[in-house]
Structures are given as C-alpha cells and as structure tokens.
Design a protein around this motif. Structure first.
Motif, mmCIF file in Angstrom:
data_model
loop_
_atom_site.group_PDB
_atom_site.id
_atom_site.type_symbol
_atom_site.label_atom_id
_atom_site.label_comp_id
_atom_site.label_asym_id
_atom_site.label_seq_id
_atom_site.Cartn_x
_atom_site.Cartn_y
_atom_site.Cartn_z
ATOM 1 N N LYS A 37 2.833 44.859 52.328
ATOM 2 C CA LYS A 37 3.357 46.317 52.347
ATOM 3 C C LYS A 37 4.245 46.833 53.237
ATOM 4 O O LYS A 37 5.095 47.774 53.151
ATOM 5 C CB LYS A 37 1.962 47.155 52.273
ATOM 6 C CG LYS A 37 1.043 47.011 51.400
ATOM 7 C CD LYS A 37 -0.042 47.981 51.544
ATOM 8 C CE LYS A 37 -1.419 47.161 51.711
ATOM 9 N NZ LYS A 37 -2.229 47.248 52.273
ATOM 10 N N GLN A 123 5.622 53.856 47.136
ATOM 11 C CA GLN A 123 6.387 52.866 47.727
ATOM 12 C C GLN A 123 7.666 53.384 48.360
ATOM 13 O O GLN A 123 7.954 52.813 49.510
ATOM 14 C CB GLN A 123 6.371 51.557 47.020
ATOM 15 C CG GLN A 123 5.091 50.867 46.695
ATOM 16 C CD GLN A 123 4.204 50.285 47.877
ATOM 17 O OE1 GLN A 123 5.036 50.016 49.123
ATOM 18 N NE2 GLN A 123 3.081 50.569 47.915
ATOM 19 N N ASN A 138 -0.008 52.706 56.303
ATOM 20 C CA ASN A 138 -0.720 51.375 55.392
ATOM 21 C C ASN A 138 -2.096 51.049 55.703
ATOM 22 O O ASN A 138 -2.983 50.791 54.938
ATOM 23 C CB ASN A 138 0.178 50.226 55.445
ATOM 24 C CG ASN A 138 1.576 50.557 54.690
ATOM 25 O OD1 ASN A 138 1.576 51.291 53.724
ATOM 26 N ND2 ASN A 138 2.370 49.725 55.002
#
Length: 186
Positions: A37, A123, A138
């Motif tokens: 991520k 994203q 995150n």
C-alpha cells in the motif's frame, strides 16, 4: 506458540531456523500488504518484505519485548518503506511529487491491483497525501490499528497521529467527492 515462546525460539541457535519459518509464515502476508500500500509496485513490495525479514533475523537479539513482535516487525517494514522512497527520490533527484506520479503510473498499470473504479480513486487519493499521512491512514483504515499502536510504530505522539489521520481522511474524502463517481462512466 505465544510471542514470548517464539522470541525465545528465535534466540536459541537450536530452534532459530524453525522459529523463523514460523514467524515469516505468521506475518509475511500482512507485512506484504502493508508495504504494498505504500510502494504500490509488487516487485518493490516483495523486495522490501525480504529486506524486512532479513533485518528481523539479524536484530532479533535487540528486540526488547516492550511491544508485540508484530508491532516491531511492522515498524521495521515501515522504516524500510520510508528509506526506499527517500532513496528513490534522492537517486533520481526527483521532487516528491514526481515520485508520487511514478507510483500513480504503477497503480494504473498494475495487473496486481483490482481495477474497480472506487478502489482506483481511493488509491489515487492516497497517493496525493504526504508520506506520513498516507502511512497513518493505511495503518488505521486498512490494517485497523489503534492510534496508540500507530504512535508506537512510528514513534510519534498520539496527538500527532490523530491529527495526521484526521487531515488525511479529510483529503481522501475531498478527492473522492471531487471525482463524483456516480457520474463517471469508464
């Protein structure tokens, strides 16, 4: 096996190899997705997972057991990601927004990322955040960590973590709203 037993087995030369395999099996996937991520690219994430566990292997004797073993590994992986992004920026003499543009390019071209529109917009929104805010968002949103755990991992004050999360959440919400997904057809 409890964390304490696992750590003792990692520190014992006779049981170290087997305990390490157990440790990697237990945490590798979660660490991979945490790293993924942040750096977006699958190959970079794989390399950073490997670097993380090499550091764990080399430094297990330095682990003071003041936190959970996962928290310690998570901190190592986070630092590996930050160092990776810093090196990438410095190596190519790129301003941080160019590194973010490169990550966005990898995001849109990745075969490993589900192309659902909302996921892509989320994203993209995350890539607009400063690194610290993106990390905290995150950890809280995707990994469901408590603010106190995030503060421990990043070695930041609880107030700073909460403030960064609040700002990140507002920026993500604003970005998603600006994209007006109900009216886009792609």
């Amino acid at each position: 096996m409890s964390n304490h037993e696992l750590i003792n087995n990692l520190r014992n030369p006779e049981t170290r190899d087997k305990a390490f395999v157990t440790l990697v099996g237990q945490f590798q996937e979660r660490i991979y997705w945490h790293i993924r991520k942040i750096v977006i690219d699958h190959d970079d994430a794989d390399d950073l997972v490997q670097d993380t566990f090499i550091k764990v292997w080399k430094n297990i004797d330095k682990f003071r057991e003041e936190s959970d073993i996962y928290t310690w590994i998570y901190r190592i992986s986070t630092n590996e990601c930050l160092n990776f992004l810093r090196k990438k920026k410095n190596r190519f003499f790129l301003p941080i927004h160019d590194v973010e543009a490169e990550l966005k390019e990898k995001l849109t071209n990745s075969a490993h990322i589900d192309g659902e529109k909302i996921e892509m917009v989320l994203q993209e929104a995350l890539l607009t955040l400063p690194t610290q805010q993106r990390l905290i968002f995150n950890m809280r949103y995707f990994d469901d960590l408590k603010f106190s755990e995030i503060a421990d991992i990043l070695e930041k004050s609880l107030g700073a973590v909460k403030a960064n999360y609040h700002h990140a959440r507002k920026k993500v919400e604003s970005h998603v709203k600006s994209r007006d997904l109900n009216h886009e057809k792609s």
